[in-house]
Design an enzyme around this catalytic site. Structure first.
Site, PDB file in Angstrom:
ATOM      1  N   TYR A 146       0.819  -1.215   0.000  1.00 21.22           N
ATOM      2  CA  TYR A 146       0.000   0.000   0.000  1.00 21.22           C
ATOM      3  C   TYR A 146       0.857   1.271   0.000  1.00 21.22           C
ATOM      4  O   TYR A 146       0.354   2.353  -0.260  1.00 21.22           O
ATOM      5  CB  TYR A 146      -0.936   0.030   1.218  1.00 21.22           C
ATOM      6  CG  TYR A 146      -1.963  -1.096   1.253  1.00 21.22           C
ATOM      7  CD1 TYR A 146      -2.128  -1.954   0.177  1.00 21.22           C
ATOM      8  CD2 TYR A 146      -2.762  -1.292   2.368  1.00 21.22           C
ATOM      9  CE1 TYR A 146      -3.045  -2.980   0.207  1.00 21.22           C
ATOM     10  CE2 TYR A 146      -3.694  -2.316   2.410  1.00 21.22           C
ATOM     11  CZ  TYR A 146      -3.827  -3.162   1.329  1.00 21.22           C
ATOM     12  OH  TYR A 146      -4.744  -4.185   1.362  1.00 21.22           O
ATOM     13  N   LYS A 195       3.951 -15.361   2.708  1.00 21.02           N
ATOM     14  CA  LYS A 195       3.835 -16.162   1.486  1.00 21.02           C
ATOM     15  C   LYS A 195       5.270 -16.452   1.046  1.00 21.02           C
ATOM     16  O   LYS A 195       5.698 -16.111  -0.068  1.00 21.02           O
ATOM     17  CB  LYS A 195       3.033 -15.347   0.439  1.00 21.02           C
ATOM     18  CG  LYS A 195       2.603 -16.127  -0.768  1.00 21.02           C
ATOM     19  CD  LYS A 195       1.478 -17.110  -0.514  1.00 21.02           C
ATOM     20  CE  LYS A 195       1.176 -17.904  -1.769  1.00 21.02           C
ATOM     21  NZ  LYS A 195       0.334 -19.091  -1.512  1.00 21.02           N
ATOM     22  N   ASP A 227      -2.635 -18.048   2.560  1.00 17.47           N
ATOM     23  CA  ASP A 227      -3.836 -18.721   2.039  1.00 17.47           C
ATOM     24  C   ASP A 227      -4.332 -19.767   3.039  1.00 17.47           C
ATOM     25  O   ASP A 227      -5.540 -19.900   3.281  1.00 17.47           O
ATOM     26  CB  ASP A 227      -3.576 -19.342   0.656  1.00 17.47           C
ATOM     27  CG  ASP A 227      -2.209 -19.997   0.525  1.00 17.47           C
ATOM     28  OD1 ASP A 227      -1.376 -19.833   1.450  1.00 17.47           O
ATOM     29  OD2 ASP A 227      -1.961 -20.683  -0.483  1.00 17.47           O
ATOM     30  N   ASP A 251      -4.723  -6.626   6.353  1.00 17.82           N
ATOM     31  CA  ASP A 251      -5.952  -5.912   5.997  1.00 17.82           C
ATOM     32  C   ASP A 251      -7.068  -6.934   5.767  1.00 17.82           C
ATOM     33  O   ASP A 251      -8.176  -6.835   6.310  1.00 17.82           O
ATOM     34  CB  ASP A 251      -5.669  -5.110   4.714  1.00 17.82           C
ATOM     35  CG  ASP A 251      -6.817  -4.197   4.342  1.00 17.82           C
ATOM     36  OD1 ASP A 251      -7.740  -4.039   5.153  1.00 17.82           O
ATOM     37  OD2 ASP A 251      -6.781  -3.637   3.219  1.00 17.82           O
ATOM     38  N   ASP A 255     -10.186  -8.322   8.679  1.00 19.75           N
ATOM     39  CA  ASP A 255     -11.623  -8.217   8.391  1.00 19.75           C
ATOM     40  C   ASP A 255     -12.288  -9.585   8.490  1.00 19.75           C
ATOM     41  O   ASP A 255     -13.400  -9.717   9.003  1.00 19.75           O
ATOM     42  CB  ASP A 255     -11.852  -7.649   6.979  1.00 19.75           C
ATOM     43  CG  ASP A 255     -11.988  -6.128   7.023  1.00 19.75           C
ATOM     44  OD1 ASP A 255     -11.669  -5.545   8.081  1.00 19.75           O
ATOM     45  OD2 ASP A 255     -12.404  -5.530   6.015  1.00 19.75           O
TER      46      ASP A 255
END
Ligand code: NAD
Length: 360
Positions: A146, A195, A227, A251, A255
């Site tokens: 980001y 990852k 994942d 992020d 959520d």
């Protein structure tokens, strides 16, 4: 203890829920012999109305002079509020990004806890929710994808967009230390999510996290691919204590973790820098649809105040008292509209705050 607390009442339901959190803090201060001195700070829509911009230098300086800041949510209804006719850099949300940056708040903490009494709201299968869960996502907030270099350009006649995911070892080390410190206050487990089978940034992440872990022999470190973590959060959330991860993974996972609790009005959060300073706020927004109607659930903000006691002031006993008071009110069957269920007693914002304050 003397503490200087900045209060950002914010927009929408913000003033109502911060008022209730302050009520709880005041009762707690009297009971445990602390002095909390409050400074009111302007941010977001309220700051636009008063000063023409969502964040002023004055707010930044006032916040820096505080030991911690407690905030309600900011922002309005994008379809109707005049704030959203301003250019993006002058809208309420720009104030929030600005203050996070100005205060160097690189560590974002979002707990997800399943209350026994609210199990019915949990969307997971009953045999999974029966095990309960109490986890905390520690998300890096100021680096990664980001904040990396980005551009869109034509390459050989084809529109091509590039985003860059970059982390240096110092950025990883400081957030990892934060995660291990917080695990020491909890169940002493850190699961670092990356990852590393694909990304260089993740391989460096894993290496640095392992180095930091050597300073925390009491904390059990594990690693998980992002994942897999997304699956494990819905299959077996009880396995987690602290989940440590980079900005974009955090992020998405935070959520997901908050949704499995099923109750948006219950979720607290904190953003920390490398001092003891923190900005504490509910995870939900300013809910303009119910603002000013005594309908908002103040518990997320009250639990954010409990996080402030624990992480900025080291007042663990007092934080425990606030969390126990919340549990007790739920056990007695009091509910705001968002968590209402059959057989419970409907309670407005103000009454919910008073009930919790009475029980700390
Ligand atoms: P929201 O979280 O404000 O509301 C979503 C739904 O949840 C609404 O139906 C609302 O009534 C309900 N809700 C939220 N908090 C509640 C509470 N404490 N008690 C009872 N019900 C509650 O999300 P939104 O509608 O997408 O956003 C509204 C505004 O909030 C927007 O301007 C958005 O930008 C802003 N926002 C701010 C923050 C922040 O300050 N950190 C975070 C998210 C959204």
């Amino acid at each position: 203890m003397n503490c200087k607390i900045g209060l950002i009442y914010g927009d929408g339901i913000g003033p109502e829920i911060v008022r209730e959190a302050k009520k709880v803090l005041d009762v707690l201060a009297a009971k445990y012999g602390h002095t909390f001195a409050y400074t009111k700070l302007l941010l977001g829509g309220a700051s636009i109305d008063a000063c023409g911009v969502p964040l002023t230098e004055e707010t930044i300086e006032q916040a820096k002079a505080c030991d911690a800041v407690l905030m309600g949510s900011i922002g309005g209804d994008a379809r109707t509020s005049p704030w959203y006719r301003l250019e993006p850099s002058r809208r309420p949300e720009a104030g929030l990004l600005g203050i996070r940056k100005a205060l160097n708040l690189f560590a974002n903490l979002r707990p997800a806890y399943l209350y026994d009494e609210l199990r019915g709201a949990c969307p997971l299968r009953e045999d999974i929710s029966a095990a309960g869960f109490d986890l905390l996502i520690m998300r890096e907030l100021t680096g990664g994808l980001y904040f990396g270099e980005r551009r869109t350009e034509e390459v050989n006649g084809v529109l091509t967009a590039v985003d860059t995911l970059s982390y240096n070892e110092n950025e990883i080390r400081r957030i990892a230390k934060r995660a291990f410190d917080i695990a020491m206050k909890r169940n002493k487990k850190v699961c670092s999510v990356d990852k590393a089978n694909v990304l260089d940034s993740s391989r460096l992440w894993r290496k640095v996290v392992e180095e930091v872990a050597k300073d925390y022999p009491e904390v059990a470190l594990s690693h998980m691919y992002v994942d897999n973590c997304a699956m494990q959060l819905v299959m077996n959330p009880a396995q987690f204590d602290v989940i440590l991860t980079e900005n974009m993974f955090g992020d998405i996972l935070s959520d997901e973790a908050s949704m499995v609790t099923g109750s948006i009005g219950m979720l607290s959060s904190a953003s920390l820098n490398d001092t003891r300073f923190g900005l504490y706020e509910p995870s939900h927004g300013s809910a303009p649809d119910i603002a000013g109607q005594d309908k908002a659930n103040p518990i997320a903000t009250i639990l954010s105040a409990a996080m402030m006691l624990r992480y900025s002031f080291d007042l663990d006993r007092e934080a425990d008292a606030v969390e126990a008071a919340v549990r007790s009110v739920l056990k007695e069957g009091y509910r705001t509209g968002d968590i209402m269920s059959e057989g419970c007693t409907y309670t407005g914002t103000e009454k919910m705050g008073s009930l919790i304050a009475d029980r700390v």
